[in-house]
Design a protein around this motif. Structure first.
Motif, short mmCIF file in Angstrom:
data_model
loop_
_atom_site.label_atom_id
_atom_site.label_comp_id
_atom_site.label_asym_id
_atom_site.label_seq_id
_atom_site.Cartn_x
_atom_site.Cartn_y
_atom_site.Cartn_z
N PHE A 192 0.83 -1.19 0.00
CA PHE A 192 0.00 0.00 0.00
C PHE A 192 0.87 1.25 0.00
O PHE A 192 2.02 1.25 0.42
CB PHE A 192 -0.90 0.02 1.24
CG PHE A 192 -2.03 -0.96 1.19
CD1 PHE A 192 -3.19 -0.69 0.48
CD2 PHE A 192 -1.94 -2.18 1.87
CE1 PHE A 192 -4.23 -1.59 0.44
CE2 PHE A 192 -2.98 -3.08 1.84
CZ PHE A 192 -4.13 -2.79 1.11
N PHE A 193 0.28 2.34 -0.47
CA PHE A 193 0.83 3.66 -0.24
C PHE A 193 -0.26 4.53 0.37
O PHE A 193 -1.44 4.16 0.37
CB PHE A 193 1.38 4.29 -1.54
CG PHE A 193 0.33 4.56 -2.59
CD1 PHE A 193 -0.39 5.75 -2.60
CD2 PHE A 193 0.09 3.64 -3.60
CE1 PHE A 193 -1.34 6.00 -3.56
CE2 PHE A 193 -0.87 3.88 -4.57
CZ PHE A 193 -1.58 5.07 -4.55
N PHE A 194 0.12 5.68 0.90
CA PHE A 194 -0.80 6.53 1.64
C PHE A 194 -0.77 7.95 1.06
O PHE A 194 0.29 8.46 0.70
CB PHE A 194 -0.42 6.59 3.13
CG PHE A 194 -0.34 5.25 3.79
CD1 PHE A 194 -1.43 4.70 4.43
CD2 PHE A 194 0.85 4.53 3.79
CE1 PHE A 194 -1.36 3.47 5.04
CE2 PHE A 194 0.94 3.30 4.40
CZ PHE A 194 -0.17 2.76 5.03
N LEU A 195 -1.94 8.54 1.02
CA LEU A 195 -2.07 9.94 0.65
C LEU A 195 -2.84 10.64 1.78
O LEU A 195 -4.02 10.34 1.99
CB LEU A 195 -2.80 10.11 -0.67
CG LEU A 195 -3.05 11.56 -1.10
CD1 LEU A 195 -1.75 12.25 -1.46
CD2 LEU A 195 -4.04 11.63 -2.26
N MET A 196 -2.17 11.55 2.47
CA MET A 196 -2.82 12.34 3.51
C MET A 196 -2.85 13.79 3.04
O MET A 196 -1.80 14.37 2.73
CB MET A 196 -2.06 12.23 4.83
CG MET A 196 -2.65 13.05 5.96
SD MET A 196 -1.99 12.58 7.59
CE MET A 196 -0.22 12.69 7.31
N SER A 197 -4.03 14.36 2.95
CA SER A 197 -4.16 15.69 2.36
C SER A 197 -5.03 16.58 3.23
O SER A 197 -5.80 16.12 4.07
CB SER A 197 -4.75 15.58 0.95
OG SER A 197 -5.89 14.75 0.93
N ILE A 198 -4.88 17.90 2.98
CA ILE A 198 -5.66 18.93 3.66
C ILE A 198 -6.40 19.73 2.60
O ILE A 198 -5.79 20.21 1.65
CB ILE A 198 -4.75 19.86 4.49
CG1 ILE A 198 -4.02 19.07 5.58
CG2 ILE A 198 -5.56 20.99 5.13
CD1 ILE A 198 -3.02 19.90 6.37
N ILE A 199 -7.72 19.86 2.76
CA ILE A 199 -8.55 20.58 1.82
C ILE A 199 -9.18 21.78 2.51
O ILE A 199 -9.52 21.71 3.69
CB ILE A 199 -9.64 19.65 1.22
CG1 ILE A 199 -10.33 20.30 0.02
CG2 ILE A 199 -10.66 19.26 2.27
CD1 ILE A 199 -11.28 19.36 -0.72
N ASP A 200 -9.31 22.88 1.76
CA ASP A 200 -10.03 24.04 2.25
C ASP A 200 -11.50 23.87 1.89
O ASP A 200 -11.84 23.71 0.71
CB ASP A 200 -9.48 25.32 1.64
CG ASP A 200 -10.02 26.58 2.31
OD1 ASP A 200 -11.26 26.73 2.33
OD2 ASP A 200 -9.23 27.39 2.80
N VAL A 201 -12.37 23.91 2.88
CA VAL A 201 -13.79 23.64 2.66
C VAL A 201 -14.43 24.70 1.75
O VAL A 201 -15.31 24.39 0.96
CB VAL A 201 -14.53 23.56 4.01
CG1 VAL A 201 -16.04 23.54 3.82
CG2 VAL A 201 -14.08 22.32 4.77
#
Length: 291
Positions: free
Chosen positions: A136-145
């Motif tokens: 597996f690989f992981f993508l952790m992201s932050i989004i502006d609502v």
């Protein structure tokens, strides 16, 4: 006699003669003694005396588990911690349960009306699969609502609290929030990275408010969940990643296109960056968002 038949008779006799019900026990009777490793029987009364000697003479406030260790070491008893617990409970010498002090209390997600960028950010983790490397690989992201832009993300074979702190700091730098008096609220679920002391300490350092959604309420984190749905449908399912470098290149390009090119029906059919520019220029009316 079958065990079920025996206990059925015991229960029936207890119901028929409630005045003497206490004389019957369900299960094995308490033996009233234990044995040393040499096979010598030791009564429970003697064990209780030894326990009181330990508690009075050692000067340490031992619990039943450590008292069990002392009985085994000093008196060579064959005894388990369950019996020691029962004897301590009978003598009323059990230590009270310690209270767990929560250093960072949980702050539940509140209902809000978002009227501009950098008011509420959402973060979460998305898994992917490398067919060629079988991992597996992981993508952790932050989004502006408000503007739907992916501000910062971490792509890697591991995903830890330190990576979350790094992309949070990166997001604050990109949005020039360090010198601002109004800091965004960051919202997440209850994953191990998000409830870690390391991230909570970083939030205090950055002067951020960290909200956590209640369990089984992904709708409270709807915007990042929506992005992950788009990522799954338009990126992960269209490619079979053979190597980590290939996955990194494709996913990174998709995020760039998502921010700059891909149009969103909820923001006037504009891309997130186009919508931000349009709001700054006043060519569109900002859409308020209730979360």
């Amino acid at each position: 006699m079958e065990r079920s038949t025996y206990y059925a008779n015991v229960n029936r006799r207890q119901q028929e003669t409630p005045t003497v019900a206490h004389s019957y026990r369900s299960g094995r009777p308490v033996p009233g003694l234990s044995y040393t490793q040499d096979g010598v029987p030791i009564s429970d009364e003697q064990i209780c005396e030894w326990l009181m000697e330990f508690l009075a003479g050692e000067g340490a406030s031992y619990g039943y588990r450590k008292l069990t260790v002392l009985l085994r070491r000093r008196h060579r008893l064959q005894i388990n911690k369950k019996k020691v617990y029962r004897l301590c409970k009978q003598m009323d010498v059990l230590r009270p349960q310690r209270k767990i002090k929560i250093k960072y209390p949980k702050r539940l997600a509140n209902n809000r009306v978002i009227t501009g960028s950098n008011q509420l950010w959402e973060t979460d983790i998305k898994y992917g699969w490398l067919h060629g490397e079988q991992r597996f690989f992981f993508l952790m992201s932050i989004i502006d609502v408000f503007d739907r832009a992916i501000i910062a993300y971490h792509f890697g074979l591991t995903c830890e609290a330190r990576h979350l702190v790094q992309i949070t700091q990166e997001a604050l730098m990109k949005r020039q929030r360090f010198d601002s008096s109004e800091m965004p609220v960051i919202r997440s679920d209850n994953g191990p990275q998000f409830i870690s002391h390391r991230f909570e300490e970083a939030c205090e350092t950055f002067n951020l408010i960290h909200e956590r959604i209640p369990p089984k309420t992904p709708n409270k984190n709807a915007h990042i969940e929506s992005f992950h749905s788009i990522l799954e449908a338009e990126c992960y399912r269209r490619h079979e990643f053979e190597t980590y470098s290939q996955a990194y290149e494709i996913v990174s390009q998709f995020i760039r296109d998502y921010n700059c090119v891909r149009i969103h029906g909820s923001i006037y059919d504009l891309s997130p960056y186009e919508y931000m520019d349009a709001v700054k220029l006043g060519t569109v009316t900002p859409k308020f968002i209730k979360v």
